[in-house]
Design an enzyme around this catalytic site. Sequence first.
Site, mmCIF file in Angstrom:
data_model
loop_
_atom_site.group_PDB
_atom_site.id
_atom_site.type_symbol
_atom_site.label_atom_id
_atom_site.label_comp_id
_atom_site.label_asym_id
_atom_site.label_seq_id
_atom_site.Cartn_x
_atom_site.Cartn_y
_atom_site.Cartn_z
ATOM 1 N N GLY A 30 -18.413 -0.255 5.649
ATOM 2 C CA GLY A 30 -19.613 0.419 5.155
ATOM 3 C C GLY A 30 -19.383 1.831 4.653
ATOM 4 N N GLU A 79 2.185 5.997 10.516
ATOM 5 C CA GLU A 79 2.826 4.742 10.936
ATOM 6 C C GLU A 79 4.349 4.796 10.824
ATOM 7 O OE1 GLU A 79 1.763 0.062 10.397
ATOM 8 O OE2 GLU A 79 1.883 1.242 8.566
ATOM 9 N N LYS A 83 -14.226 -0.099 -7.598
ATOM 10 C CA LYS A 83 -15.259 0.941 -7.643
ATOM 11 C C LYS A 83 -14.681 2.171 -8.323
ATOM 12 C CE LYS A 83 -18.200 4.013 -4.892
ATOM 13 N NZ LYS A 83 -18.621 4.472 -3.547
ATOM 14 N N LYS A 139 0.835 -1.217 0.000
ATOM 15 C CA LYS A 139 0.000 0.000 0.000
ATOM 16 C C LYS A 139 0.863 1.257 0.000
ATOM 17 C CE LYS A 139 -2.307 -0.842 3.804
ATOM 18 N NZ LYS A 139 -1.806 -2.181 4.177
ATOM 19 N N ARG A 166 12.639 5.143 1.705
ATOM 20 C CA ARG A 166 11.925 4.297 0.743
ATOM 21 C C ARG A 166 11.821 4.955 -0.623
ATOM 22 N NH1 ARG A 166 7.084 0.830 3.372
ATOM 23 N NH2 ARG A 166 7.098 0.122 1.218
#
Length: 335
Positions: free
Chosen positions: A271, A127, A306, A103, A136
């Site tokens: 949801g 994080e 989506k 991710k 990175r």
Amino acid sequence: EKSRLRRLWTISEELRAAALEGGKSSEIIDSSLERLIETAPVVGGGAKSVKEAVNNQEVYQSLVNPSSGDKGIETGIHELDELTNGLHGGELVVIGARTSTGKTAFALGIAAHYCAQGGSVLIFSLEMTRLALIHRILCAEARVNSQNFRKGFLTKEQRRPVNAALTEIMKWKLYIDEQSSHDIGELLSISRRESAQHQIDLIIVDYLQLVHARNKQDNRVAEITAVTQGLKKLARDQDIPVIALSQLSRAVERRGGGDKRPQLSDLRESGSIEQDADVVVFIYREEVYKPGRPDLSGKAELIVSKQRNGPTGVIKAAFLKDYARFANLEGFRAE
């Protein structure tokens, strides 16, 4: 005008009183900012007829000749950009994947690609530290093994691309907030401030489940709902895309039949995330589940499950594990 001035006076007095009483400064500032924005004269806002909405040459041409319309921010993955036409202002884009699937690497790749073109990006890293993110990005851009970089095992030849990449990265308009705990009010306040100072074009939140609601709630789903609605409002108010990384539930691991591809129902506290997101992209790397298959090494799927204003689909991509970097599959094959 006089009514607006009276309201400004009232807000200033209430702000002063709130500051004297104590409390969280971020909440006081955010509440005052919202009220000030509501007080400001409406410029280009309010309800409009269709004629008024398209009474602009640029808007008109984008409607009668769609090919002339603005393309959104590109991710650098060509097939994904073709499918989505880029990331557009006002959109909440959710990137979901299981832990250690990529991710953050994918989001950093988007940020790097856009910053290299002169774009301005704000990252909320809840994080990882700011320096860890820079490490990175540096390894991905220089294409050096991230583990060797961390251990200091770089040859003289490998240091050259690192120095060259660092020189370029230092020119980027990339801003990183590394606070490990944010509520949505603090995040919105910082976003508004940074946008005003640096004209931010893209915001990335890593990751969604680490952001809290302003008021602590017992119901985690209700808390995530407040966060996603806040991020969606931020995207619309600033007219920029907001990328939110999201964890997946463990239902993926328990799914039978061998197919571990993520689904919308796998979004953790799903949801509101599914409802508020304009675009949902899942990262799937089969090699994570079948490490004994060398034929799967370096292959990834970007699953657009989506897209409010476009089609869904599956994009094949490459994952360069040594550099923690996603790439176009055709480019990977060419190497």
